[in-house]
Design an enzyme around this catalytic site. Structure first.
Site, PDB file in Angstrom:
ATOM      1  N   PRO A   2       0.827  -1.208   0.000  1.00 55.74           N
ATOM      2  CG  PRO A   2      -0.343  -1.309   2.013  1.00 55.74           C
ATOM      3  CD  PRO A   2       0.682  -2.007   1.209  1.00 55.74           C
ATOM      4  CD  GLU A   3       2.743   3.145  -4.388  1.00 56.91           C
ATOM      5  OE1 GLU A   3       2.763   4.338  -4.727  1.00 56.91           O
ATOM      6  OE2 GLU A   3       2.996   2.216  -5.161  1.00 56.91           O
TER       7      GLU A   3
END
Ligand SMILES: [Zn+2]
Length: 279
Positions: A2-3
């Protein structure tokens, strides 16, 4: 992994049932994730009110009324799911590792089948100097992040722009997907030496980074493998990728006619269009 948009999506999903609420029950169902839980994790959280829920880079932060902050990193595959009903059978799956119950009431379950996630508790006033945070660069959606900032930090940098943008000491929370997309939008070659990019192109790049992140946020993030929103729904920004994960497909820029290529830079896949990303 996840960013920023995925983590921000999770944080926003948690806000209605966690922020301003009190933890009435906390349970860790194993001793560790990537690292052991801090001592007395459950009792330090139970009874505490979450005064503010916020995000720094890829970390979700819950400032507690006792002067400590719960820090959560989703790792590669961690998910937070909010259930608006309490129920003892909720959060008892094989990969459900932490249960938080708030007085909303709600039950929040942290699930992570790979266990690269991290949870720790840090004194709120010393967060800035903590090893996890002291070297982080600016938030790309903040006002401090703009073309002038990019000019300053990229000056003299002899690494390819792709790697420079992934450096968390420069920009916090930006990862492979959104760097590839931003470079495509700006027509900048991922291989261009960072210090060599013209300042007018850095203006375009700074804007593109903000735009891409905001659009991804609006779409609930990108769900390639593991990301889910807190209601269990997928994000759908991956449906609008122009470069990332599109190797061999036609470039989406009108009149370009190029094909998206995948190269490897610093061990990571870079997707780009050699025909139009020439700046
Ligand atoms: Zn193209």
């Amino acid at each position: 992994m996840p960013e920023l948009p995925e983590v921000e999506t999770v944080k926003r999903g948690l806000q209605p049932t966690v922020e301003g609420r009190r933890f009435i029950y906390v349970e860790t169902r194993r001793g560790d994730l990537r690292a052991p839980f801090p001592a007395d994790f459950e009792s330090r959280l139970t009874g505490r009110r979450v005064e503010r829920l916020w995000r720094r880079a890829k970390y979700i932060m819950a400032d507690l009324d006792g002067g400590e902050t719960l820090v959560i990193h989703l790792g590669m595959s961690g998910r937070m799911r909010v259930y608006k009903v309490a129920g003892d059978d909720i959060g008892r799956g094989k990969h459900d590792h932490v249960i938080f119950e708030t007085d909303a009431p709600a039950r929040v379950v942290f699930t992570d089948h790979r266990r690269f996630g991290l949870m720790t508790i840090v004194e709120t006033r010393s967060l800035e100097s903590h090893a996890l945070f002291r070297n982080l660069g600016v938030e790309p959606l903040s006002r401090q992040f703009n073309a002038d900032y990019l000019k300053r930090v990229l000056k003299g940098k002899r690494t390819p722009i792709k790697s420079a943008l992934l450096d968390q000491r420069v920009i916090a929370g930006l990862g492979n997907i959104y760097v590839c997309e931003s470079l495509w939008r700006s027509r900048i070659s991922p291989k261009r030496m960072a210090a060599r990019i013209k300042s007018e192109n850095l203006e375009v790049l700074a804007r593109a980074i903000k735009e891409v992140l905001k659009e991804a946020l609006g779409a609930g993030g990108s769900s390639l493998r593991d990301h889910r929103q807190t209601n269990g729904e997928l994000g759908y920004f991956q449906n609008t990728f122009a470069a990332y994960d599109r190797e061999g497909e036609p470039c989406m820029r009108r009149d370009c006619g190029g094909t998206i290529k995948r190269i490897v830079q610093a061990g990571r896949s870079t997707f780009h269009c050699p025909a139009c990303q020439t700046l």
